[in-house]
Scaffold this motif. Sequence first.
Motif, mmCIF file in Angstrom:
data_model
loop_
_atom_site.group_PDB
_atom_site.id
_atom_site.type_symbol
_atom_site.label_atom_id
_atom_site.label_comp_id
_atom_site.label_asym_id
_atom_site.label_seq_id
_atom_site.Cartn_x
_atom_site.Cartn_y
_atom_site.Cartn_z
ATOM 1 N N MET A 13 0.813 -1.206 0.000
ATOM 2 C CA MET A 13 0.000 0.000 0.000
ATOM 3 C C MET A 13 0.852 1.263 0.000
ATOM 4 O O MET A 13 0.487 2.265 -0.603
ATOM 5 N N LEU A 14 1.988 1.232 0.693
ATOM 6 C CA LEU A 14 2.835 2.406 0.822
ATOM 7 C C LEU A 14 4.127 2.213 0.036
ATOM 8 O O LEU A 14 4.734 1.147 0.074
ATOM 9 N N VAL A 15 4.519 3.240 -0.700
ATOM 10 C CA VAL A 15 5.772 3.195 -1.431
ATOM 11 C C VAL A 15 6.487 4.517 -1.219
ATOM 12 O O VAL A 15 5.859 5.574 -1.171
ATOM 13 N N SER A 16 7.786 4.457 -1.025
ATOM 14 C CA SER A 16 8.569 5.682 -0.870
ATOM 15 C C SER A 16 9.178 6.055 -2.215
ATOM 16 O O SER A 16 9.607 5.184 -2.979
ATOM 17 N N ILE A 17 9.188 7.347 -2.507
ATOM 18 C CA ILE A 17 9.767 7.833 -3.755
ATOM 19 C C ILE A 17 10.728 8.975 -3.438
ATOM 20 O O ILE A 17 10.559 9.687 -2.447
ATOM 21 N N PRO A 18 11.741 9.177 -4.275
ATOM 22 C CA PRO A 18 12.643 10.317 -4.072
ATOM 23 C C PRO A 18 11.987 11.607 -4.536
ATOM 24 O O PRO A 18 10.871 11.600 -5.062
ATOM 25 N N GLU A 19 12.689 12.695 -4.354
ATOM 26 C CA GLU A 19 12.211 13.984 -4.847
ATOM 27 C C GLU A 19 11.862 13.848 -6.334
ATOM 28 O O GLU A 19 12.693 13.426 -7.148
ATOM 29 N N PRO A 20 10.599 14.162 -6.735
ATOM 30 C CA PRO A 20 10.187 13.947 -8.132
ATOM 31 C C PRO A 20 11.087 14.595 -9.170
ATOM 32 O O PRO A 20 11.286 14.047 -10.247
ATOM 33 N N TRP A 93 6.277 9.540 0.964
ATOM 34 C CA TRP A 93 5.434 8.353 0.964
ATOM 35 C C TRP A 93 4.255 8.571 0.026
ATOM 36 O O TRP A 93 3.698 9.652 -0.045
ATOM 37 N N VAL A 94 3.871 7.522 -0.661
ATOM 38 C CA VAL A 94 2.641 7.510 -1.452
ATOM 39 C C VAL A 94 1.768 6.358 -0.961
ATOM 40 O O VAL A 94 2.232 5.219 -0.898
ATOM 41 N N ASP A 95 0.534 6.674 -0.601
ATOM 42 C CA ASP A 95 -0.429 5.657 -0.201
ATOM 43 C C ASP A 95 -1.157 5.179 -1.459
ATOM 44 O O ASP A 95 -1.999 5.887 -2.004
ATOM 45 N N ARG A 96 -0.809 3.994 -1.943
ATOM 46 C CA ARG A 96 -1.392 3.504 -3.184
ATOM 47 C C ARG A 96 -2.898 3.263 -3.069
ATOM 48 O O ARG A 96 -3.621 3.312 -4.063
ATOM 49 N N ALA A 97 -3.374 2.983 -1.862
ATOM 50 C CA ALA A 97 -4.797 2.675 -1.687
ATOM 51 C C ALA A 97 -5.660 3.921 -1.658
ATOM 52 O O ALA A 97 -6.749 3.953 -2.227
ATOM 53 N N ARG A 98 -5.179 4.990 -1.000
ATOM 54 C CA ARG A 98 -6.030 6.170 -0.795
ATOM 55 C C ARG A 98 -5.445 7.468 -1.337
ATOM 56 O O ARG A 98 -6.137 8.484 -1.351
ATOM 57 N N GLY A 99 -4.204 7.426 -1.795
ATOM 58 C CA GLY A 99 -3.547 8.668 -2.201
ATOM 59 C C GLY A 99 -3.426 8.873 -3.695
ATOM 60 O O GLY A 99 -2.713 9.778 -4.133
#
Length: 221
Positions: A13-20, A93-99
Amino acid sequence: MNLVVSSAILSAMLVSIPEPSSVSAEELGELILEERSSQPIASQALRPPHILRRNPVLLLNEQAIRQGLPCLRTQWRIRLTPTGEASDTKVWWVDRARGIRSQRQIAPVDSSGACPDEGYVGISDHQSEEIDRAGWGLARYRAFLKGDEEIDYRCVAEDPPFLEVCSEVEGLREWLSQKTPTYVGISAQRVWIKIDSTSDAEITFASPHRLTIKFHYPVPF
Protein backbone atom coordinates in the motif's frame (compact mmCIF):
# COMPACT_ATOMS: atom_id res chain seq x y z
CA MET A 1 -2.87 -11.27 11.27
CA ASN A 2 0.82 -12.03 11.88
CA LEU A 3 3.60 -9.47 11.56
CA VAL A 4 4.96 -10.82 8.28
CA VAL A 5 1.60 -10.66 6.51
CA SER A 6 0.85 -7.23 7.98
CA SER A 7 4.21 -5.88 6.78
CA ALA A 8 3.64 -7.27 3.28
CA ILE A 9 0.25 -5.58 3.03
CA LEU A 10 1.69 -2.29 4.30
CA SER A 11 4.55 -2.36 1.78
CA ALA A 12 2.08 -3.03 -1.02
CA MET A 13 0.00 0.00 0.00
CA LEU A 14 2.84 2.41 0.82
CA VAL A 15 5.77 3.20 -1.43
CA SER A 16 8.57 5.68 -0.87
CA ILE A 17 9.77 7.83 -3.75
CA PRO A 18 12.64 10.32 -4.07
CA GLU A 19 12.21 13.98 -4.85
CA PRO A 20 10.19 13.95 -8.13
CA SER A 21 12.51 16.45 -9.82
CA SER A 22 15.35 13.93 -9.48
CA VAL A 23 13.49 11.14 -11.32
CA SER A 24 12.02 10.98 -14.81
CA ALA A 25 8.25 10.97 -15.27
CA GLU A 26 8.37 7.48 -16.78
CA GLU A 27 10.30 6.10 -13.78
CA LEU A 28 7.87 7.69 -11.34
CA GLY A 29 4.97 6.12 -13.21
CA GLU A 30 6.50 2.67 -13.03
CA LEU A 31 7.31 3.09 -9.34
CA ILE A 32 3.94 4.47 -8.19
CA LEU A 33 1.29 3.27 -10.60
CA GLU A 34 2.49 -0.23 -11.48
CA GLU A 35 -0.23 -1.84 -13.60
CA ARG A 36 -2.69 1.09 -13.35
CA SER A 37 -1.25 3.10 -16.25
CA SER A 38 -2.37 2.13 -19.75
CA GLN A 39 -0.14 4.61 -21.64
CA PRO A 40 3.46 5.66 -20.91
CA ILE A 41 3.86 8.58 -18.52
CA ALA A 42 4.95 11.51 -20.68
CA SER A 43 5.25 14.39 -18.20
CA GLN A 44 5.02 15.37 -14.56
CA ALA A 45 4.27 18.47 -12.49
CA LEU A 46 4.30 19.21 -8.78
CA ARG A 47 1.62 21.30 -7.11
CA PRO A 48 2.93 22.85 -3.89
CA PRO A 49 0.94 22.87 -0.64
CA HIS A 50 -1.57 25.65 0.01
CA ILE A 51 -3.92 26.70 2.78
CA LEU A 52 -6.48 23.98 1.99
CA ARG A 53 -3.92 21.24 1.26
CA ARG A 54 -0.98 20.68 3.58
CA ASN A 55 1.02 18.36 1.34
CA PRO A 56 2.09 18.66 -2.30
CA VAL A 57 0.37 16.77 -5.12
CA LEU A 58 2.30 15.09 -7.90
CA LEU A 59 0.66 15.10 -11.35
CA LEU A 60 1.64 12.34 -13.79
CA ASN A 61 0.33 12.75 -17.34
CA GLU A 62 -0.03 9.78 -19.63
CA GLN A 63 0.89 10.12 -23.28
CA ALA A 64 -2.17 11.47 -25.09
CA ILE A 65 -3.76 9.60 -27.98
CA ARG A 66 -5.96 10.92 -30.79
CA GLN A 67 -9.63 10.12 -30.09
CA GLY A 68 -11.58 11.45 -33.07
CA LEU A 69 -11.46 15.26 -32.99
CA PRO A 70 -9.66 15.70 -29.65
CA CYS A 71 -6.71 14.07 -27.94
CA LEU A 72 -7.44 12.04 -24.81
CA ARG A 73 -5.17 11.33 -21.86
CA THR A 74 -5.32 10.26 -18.22
CA GLN A 75 -3.83 12.45 -15.52
CA TRP A 76 -2.88 10.78 -12.24
CA ARG A 77 -2.99 12.90 -9.08
CA ILE A 78 -0.80 11.53 -6.29
CA ARG A 79 -0.86 12.92 -2.77
CA LEU A 80 2.63 13.02 -1.26
CA THR A 81 3.39 12.67 2.44
CA PRO A 82 6.85 13.48 3.84
CA THR A 83 8.67 10.58 5.52
CA GLY A 84 10.16 12.84 8.17
CA GLU A 85 13.70 12.08 7.09
CA ALA A 86 16.04 15.06 7.30
CA SER A 87 18.39 14.99 4.31
CA ASP A 88 19.32 17.05 1.28
CA THR A 89 17.17 14.82 -0.92
CA LYS A 90 13.56 14.61 0.25
CA VAL A 91 11.80 11.27 0.36
CA TRP A 92 8.03 10.98 0.14
CA TRP A 93 5.43 8.35 0.96
CA VAL A 94 2.64 7.51 -1.45
CA ASP A 95 -0.43 5.66 -0.20
CA ARG A 96 -1.39 3.50 -3.18
CA ALA A 97 -4.80 2.68 -1.69
CA ARG A 98 -6.03 6.17 -0.79
CA GLY A 99 -3.55 8.67 -2.20
CA ILE A 100 -3.99 8.15 -5.95
CA ARG A 101 -6.78 9.57 -8.14
CA SER A 102 -7.16 9.76 -11.89
CA GLN A 103 -8.97 12.08 -14.29
CA ARG A 104 -9.52 11.78 -18.02
CA GLN A 105 -8.69 14.93 -19.97
CA ILE A 106 -9.07 16.17 -23.55
CA ALA A 107 -7.50 18.88 -25.69
CA PRO A 108 -8.04 19.89 -29.34
CA VAL A 109 -5.30 18.74 -31.69
CA ASP A 110 -2.75 21.35 -32.71
CA SER A 111 -2.42 22.88 -36.16
CA SER A 112 -0.39 19.91 -37.41
CA GLY A 113 -2.99 17.42 -36.21
CA ALA A 114 -0.76 16.17 -33.37
CA CYS A 115 -1.61 15.98 -29.69
CA PRO A 116 -0.41 19.06 -27.76
CA ASP A 117 1.63 18.94 -24.55
CA GLU A 118 -0.64 21.40 -22.69
CA GLY A 119 -4.18 22.76 -22.61
CA TYR A 120 -5.97 19.63 -21.36
CA VAL A 121 -9.35 19.90 -19.62
CA GLY A 122 -11.07 17.37 -17.36
CA ILE A 123 -13.93 15.21 -18.68
CA SER A 124 -16.05 12.41 -17.25
CA ASP A 125 -16.04 8.92 -18.72
CA HIS A 126 -18.07 8.94 -21.92
CA GLN A 127 -18.52 6.95 -25.08
CA SER A 128 -16.15 7.79 -27.94
CA GLU A 129 -18.78 9.76 -29.86
CA GLU A 130 -19.43 11.94 -26.80
CA ILE A 131 -15.72 12.60 -26.38
CA ASP A 132 -15.70 13.68 -30.02
CA ARG A 133 -18.55 16.13 -29.31
CA ALA A 134 -16.75 17.48 -26.25
CA GLY A 135 -13.62 18.03 -28.33
CA TRP A 136 -15.69 19.85 -30.94
CA GLY A 137 -17.15 22.18 -28.29
CA LEU A 138 -13.77 22.90 -26.72
CA ALA A 139 -12.28 23.62 -30.14
CA ARG A 140 -15.14 26.05 -30.90
CA TYR A 141 -14.55 27.85 -27.61
CA ARG A 142 -10.83 28.25 -28.32
CA ALA A 143 -11.55 29.40 -31.86
CA PHE A 144 -13.71 32.18 -30.39
CA LEU A 145 -10.84 33.22 -28.12
CA LYS A 146 -8.58 33.48 -31.17
CA GLY A 147 -11.03 35.81 -32.93
CA ASP A 148 -12.71 33.42 -35.36
CA GLU A 149 -15.37 35.62 -36.97
CA GLU A 150 -17.52 32.61 -37.86
CA ILE A 151 -18.38 32.15 -34.18
CA ASP A 152 -20.83 34.68 -32.80
CA TYR A 153 -21.35 35.04 -29.06
CA ARG A 154 -23.86 35.98 -26.41
CA CYS A 155 -22.66 37.19 -23.02
CA VAL A 156 -24.97 36.88 -20.00
CA ALA A 157 -24.27 38.80 -16.78
CA GLU A 158 -26.40 40.53 -14.14
CA ASP A 159 -23.79 41.98 -11.79
CA PRO A 160 -21.74 45.16 -12.42
CA PRO A 161 -18.21 43.65 -12.49
CA PHE A 162 -19.24 41.14 -15.13
CA LEU A 163 -21.42 43.52 -17.12
CA GLU A 164 -18.29 45.49 -17.94
CA VAL A 165 -16.47 42.37 -19.12
CA CYS A 166 -19.46 41.48 -21.31
CA SER A 167 -19.67 44.92 -22.91
CA GLU A 168 -16.88 44.54 -25.46
CA VAL A 169 -15.77 41.42 -27.32
CA GLU A 170 -12.00 42.05 -27.26
CA GLY A 171 -12.08 42.67 -23.52
CA LEU A 172 -14.14 39.51 -23.08
CA ARG A 173 -11.66 37.46 -25.09
CA GLU A 174 -8.74 38.90 -23.12
CA TRP A 175 -10.46 38.12 -19.79
CA LEU A 176 -11.28 34.54 -20.81
CA SER A 177 -7.81 33.94 -22.27
CA GLN A 178 -6.33 34.44 -18.81
CA LYS A 179 -8.42 31.56 -17.46
CA THR A 180 -7.80 27.83 -17.86
CA PRO A 181 -11.03 25.82 -18.24
CA THR A 182 -11.34 23.04 -15.69
CA TYR A 183 -14.07 20.74 -17.00
CA VAL A 184 -16.07 19.87 -20.12
CA GLY A 185 -19.57 18.37 -19.86
CA ILE A 186 -21.73 16.89 -22.62
CA SER A 187 -25.50 16.43 -22.95
CA ALA A 188 -27.74 15.51 -25.87
CA GLN A 189 -28.13 19.20 -26.82
CA ARG A 190 -24.94 21.01 -25.82
CA VAL A 191 -21.36 21.12 -24.67
CA TRP A 192 -20.78 22.96 -21.40
CA ILE A 193 -17.35 24.28 -20.36
CA LYS A 194 -16.62 25.24 -16.75
CA ILE A 195 -14.08 28.05 -16.91
CA ASP A 196 -13.83 28.94 -13.22
CA SER A 197 -16.10 29.54 -10.21
CA THR A 198 -17.60 32.68 -11.78
CA SER A 199 -17.94 31.79 -15.47
CA ASP A 200 -18.83 29.06 -17.91
CA ALA A 201 -19.51 28.70 -21.62
CA GLU A 202 -21.82 26.55 -23.68
CA ILE A 203 -22.49 25.82 -27.31
CA THR A 204 -25.46 23.86 -28.63
CA PHE A 205 -25.46 21.46 -31.53
CA ALA A 206 -28.52 23.25 -32.94
CA SER A 207 -26.63 26.60 -33.05
CA PRO A 208 -22.98 25.66 -33.68
CA HIS A 209 -21.99 29.20 -34.66
CA ARG A 210 -23.03 30.86 -31.39
CA LEU A 211 -21.19 30.58 -28.10
CA THR A 212 -22.89 31.64 -24.86
CA ILE A 213 -20.75 32.98 -22.00
CA LYS A 214 -22.36 33.20 -18.56
CA PHE A 215 -21.02 35.10 -15.55
CA HIS A 216 -22.22 34.65 -11.98
CA TYR A 217 -21.03 35.00 -8.41
CA PRO A 218 -19.55 31.81 -6.92
CA VAL A 219 -22.07 29.48 -5.34
CA PRO A 220 -21.66 29.72 -1.52
CA PHE A 221 -20.76 26.52 0.30
